[in-house]
Design a protein around this motif. Structure first.
Motif, PDB file in Angstrom:
ATOM      1  N   TYR A  68       0.855  -1.197   0.000  1.00 43.88           N
ATOM      2  CA  TYR A  68       0.000   0.000   0.000  1.00 43.88           C
ATOM      3  C   TYR A  68       0.885   1.239   0.000  1.00 43.88           C
ATOM      4  O   TYR A  68       1.750   1.409   0.867  1.00 43.88           O
ATOM      5  N   GLY A 118       6.704  -0.520  -0.680  1.00 42.82           N
ATOM      6  CA  GLY A 118       5.339  -0.641  -0.157  1.00 42.82           C
ATOM      7  C   GLY A 118       5.233  -1.755   0.868  1.00 42.82           C
ATOM      8  O   GLY A 118       4.148  -2.085   1.339  1.00 42.82           O
ATOM      9  N   GLY A 143       7.581  -1.815   3.546  1.00 46.72           N
ATOM     10  CA  GLY A 143       8.333  -1.387   4.735  1.00 46.72           C
ATOM     11  C   GLY A 143       7.524  -1.448   6.027  1.00 46.72           C
ATOM     12  O   GLY A 143       7.945  -2.070   7.004  1.00 46.72           O
ATOM     13  N   SER A 157       3.768  13.477  10.993  1.00 44.27           N
ATOM     14  CA  SER A 157       3.258  12.199  11.517  1.00 44.27           C
ATOM     15  C   SER A 157       4.048  11.757  12.732  1.00 44.27           C
ATOM     16  O   SER A 157       5.221  12.131  12.906  1.00 44.27           O
TER      17      SER A 157
HETATM   18  P1  ADP Z   1       7.138   2.461   1.119  1.00 46.20           P
HETATM   19  O1  ADP Z   1       8.145   1.469   0.794  1.00 46.20           O
HETATM   20  O2  ADP Z   1       6.335   2.909  -0.042  1.00 46.20           O
HETATM   21  O3  ADP Z   1       7.634   3.557   1.991  1.00 46.20           O
HETATM   22  P2  ADP Z   1       5.800   1.641   3.519  1.00 46.20           P
HETATM   23  O4  ADP Z   1       5.058   0.395   3.815  1.00 46.20           O
HETATM   24  O5  ADP Z   1       7.019   1.914   4.309  1.00 46.20           O
HETATM   25  O6  ADP Z   1       6.077   1.617   1.967  1.00 46.20           O
HETATM   26  O7  ADP Z   1       4.801   2.848   3.693  1.00 46.20           O
HETATM   27  C1  ADP Z   1       3.529   2.788   3.106  1.00 46.20           C
HETATM   28  C2  ADP Z   1       3.050   4.195   2.762  1.00 46.20           C
HETATM   29  O8  ADP Z   1       2.760   4.923   3.954  1.00 46.20           O
HETATM   30  C3  ADP Z   1       4.094   5.006   2.056  1.00 46.20           C
HETATM   31  O9  ADP Z   1       4.046   4.800   0.657  1.00 46.20           O
HETATM   32  C4  ADP Z   1       3.717   6.435   2.416  1.00 46.20           C
HETATM   33  O10 ADP Z   1       2.751   6.911   1.505  1.00 46.20           O
HETATM   34  C5  ADP Z   1       3.042   6.303   3.790  1.00 46.20           C
HETATM   35  N1  ADP Z   1       3.958   6.734   4.884  1.00 46.20           N
HETATM   36  C6  ADP Z   1       4.764   5.979   5.624  1.00 46.20           C
HETATM   37  N2  ADP Z   1       5.423   6.709   6.547  1.00 46.20           N
HETATM   38  C7  ADP Z   1       5.013   7.989   6.372  1.00 46.20           C
HETATM   39  C8  ADP Z   1       5.335   9.230   7.007  1.00 46.20           C
HETATM   40  N3  ADP Z   1       6.210   9.318   8.013  1.00 46.20           N
HETATM   41  N4  ADP Z   1       4.710  10.345   6.558  1.00 46.20           N
HETATM   42  C9  ADP Z   1       3.818  10.302   5.548  1.00 46.20           C
HETATM   43  N5  ADP Z   1       3.476   9.149   4.921  1.00 46.20           N
HETATM   44  C10 ADP Z   1       4.069   8.014   5.303  1.00 46.20           C
END
Ligand code: ADP
Length: 411
Positions: free
Chosen positions: A356, A370, A372, A397
């Motif tokens: 996501y 997506g 992490g 956040s």
């Molecule tokens: P990605 O590898 O895309 O970072 P993650 O699973 O780590 O995937 O995160 C999913 C989504 O959550 C990210 O694509 C991002 O849109 C949102 N996200 C994560 N951490 C933050 C943050 N600190 N601030 C804003 N959005 C975040």
């Protein structure tokens, strides 16, 4: 006539009568004696037979008692086997009467007592139809069915004794978990091919252009080199994250517990991402308590906070990213605040799901897989912890990881 003569005359007369009487009575007595003897013999024989019959009855009763005891022992053993078996099970006889049933079967049908089964047939419709058909057709069959939002594999086994149909045994196995695993595996393969297809075709496209004989554009060449590097890095991240997730579900994460200092760990995490931090106008601060030690998996902790920091950096162009800790009598909480783009409240419930991404294109540029946060959540849960998010769009956040207080060891 004198007195003596009269007496003698009476005596003679009596003897005469007696003699006649004896002669008359003798055969009667004899007959009675013979009959009496016969009756005696007959009675004796009957008595003997009666005694023998009594003995036989007693013997038979003893044998019956033994058989009864054995059969009630066997029934008890069978009942305890059936009730201890983890699957719902029911055995019915050739008259469709229930012989044995376990609690799991009752629970499956929301029944508390066996008599309810006879009273108002409260069985699930699909299950009842399956049972009826297998019973009537006397067949061994298997069917997958959904009962109370759980997937079951239903099995019918017809029972025969000396070639005669004696009833049917039904076993129901909950296969929700197995099917879910299959679904996850299929999804994993589909996701993997989908996720890798994008960077692969981007790289292929650029290489195709670069390979054109008349290609001479130095600027595009440089740009393509950089993009190929980004896509390759992205593929590497995706593969790495996929492998991590495929190895670890909360149930099978193996924790290597050791004592370490989270303050130092966060310092290491920040140092490892110094180059990304310096590319932006960001300050990262570590305000964790220095005196705190924990018993936990250091590598997994590193992975958790490294991912959270990397996300915070990706989402921020400026401002402060702050690590903090707090404790109450139940939890040690480690927070990371950022002043980045934040998230819309509707997005928050989904961000821990695999693949996501709120902004697909932005995430692709930053090389995110997506996966992490899905990994972060798996690792936090493996420590019996929870993760929460607070976010305001355009403001920033806060991700809070709550670990059970038992992992804390005062330094
Ligand atoms: P990605 O590898 O895309 O970072 P993650 O699973 O780590 O995937 O995160 C999913 C989504 O959550 C990210 O694509 C991002 O849109 C949102 N996200 C994560 N951490 C933050 C943050 N600190 N601030 C804003 N959005 C975040």
């Amino acid at each position: 006539m004198n007195k003596h003569f009269i007496v003698k005359l009476i005596l003679a007369f009596l003897i005469l009568i007696l003699n006649d009487f004896v002669q008359f009575i003798e055969p009667v007595i004899l007959t009675i004696a013979v009959f009496g003897y016969i009756i005696y013999l007959f009675y004796d024989e009957i008595n003997l037979k009666k005694i023998r019959i009594d003995q036989l009855i007693r013997q038979y009763q003893q044998e019956m008692n033994i058989v009864n005891k054995e059969s009630s022992l066997r029934t008890k053993q069978l009942e305890s086997i059936v009730s201890n078996i983890n699957f719902p099970m029911v055995l019915i006889n050739q008259h469709a009467q229930i012989l044995l049933v376990n609690d799991n079967f009752l629970k499956l049908n929301n029944i508390t007592e066996i008599k309810q089964l006879h009273e108002n047939s409260p069985l699930d419709t699909e299950l009842r139809n399956f049972m009826r058909e297998a019973f009537l057709k006397e067949i061994s069959s298997q069917k997958t069915m959904n009962i109370k939002q759980q997937d079951y594999s239903a099995l019918s086994i017809p029972i025969y004794e000396n070639g005669r149909y004696m009833g049917c045994l039904y076993i129901f196995q909950n296969i929700t978990y197995i099917l879910e695993r299959e679904r996850i595996q299929k999804r994993f393969i589909a996701d993997a091919s989908h996720e890798l297809k994008t960077p692969v075709s981007a790289i292929k496209g650029m290489i195709e252009i670069l390979n054109r004989p008349n290609f001479k554009d130095e600027e595009t060449l440089l740009d393509f080199h950089q993009q190929i590097e980004i896509e390759a890095k992205r593929m590497e991240n995706i593969i790495q994250d996929m492998l991590t997730l495929s190895r670890n579900t909360t149930k099978n994460v193996l924790l290597n517990i050791e004592q370490f200092n989270p303050y130092q760990l966060i310092n290491d995490v920040i140092r490892s991402q110094q180059s990304s931090i310096q590319q932006k106008r960001i300050v990262v601060e570590n305000n964790l308590s220095k005196e705190l030690n924990v018993d936990a998996d250091r590598d997994k902790f590193y992975h958790i906070f490294s991912n959270l920091l990397s996300n915070a950096i990706k989402s921020s162009e400026r401002g402060t990213i702050l690590f903090e800790s707090s404790m109450d009598d139940r939890f040690l909480s480690i927070m990371i605040h950022d002043e980045g783009i934040g998230m819309h409240p509707a997005e928050i419930p989904y961000i821990f799901e695999r693949y996501y991404r709120i902004d697909e294109s932005r995430s692709r540029n930053t090389g995110g897989s997506g996966l992490g946060l899905a990994i972060v959540k798996t690792y936090v849960n493996a420590h019996q912890g929870t993760i929460e998010v607070q976010s305001i769009e355009g403001k920033g956040s806060t991700f809070t990881c709550n670990f059970p207080i038992k992992i804390v060891k005062k330094a």
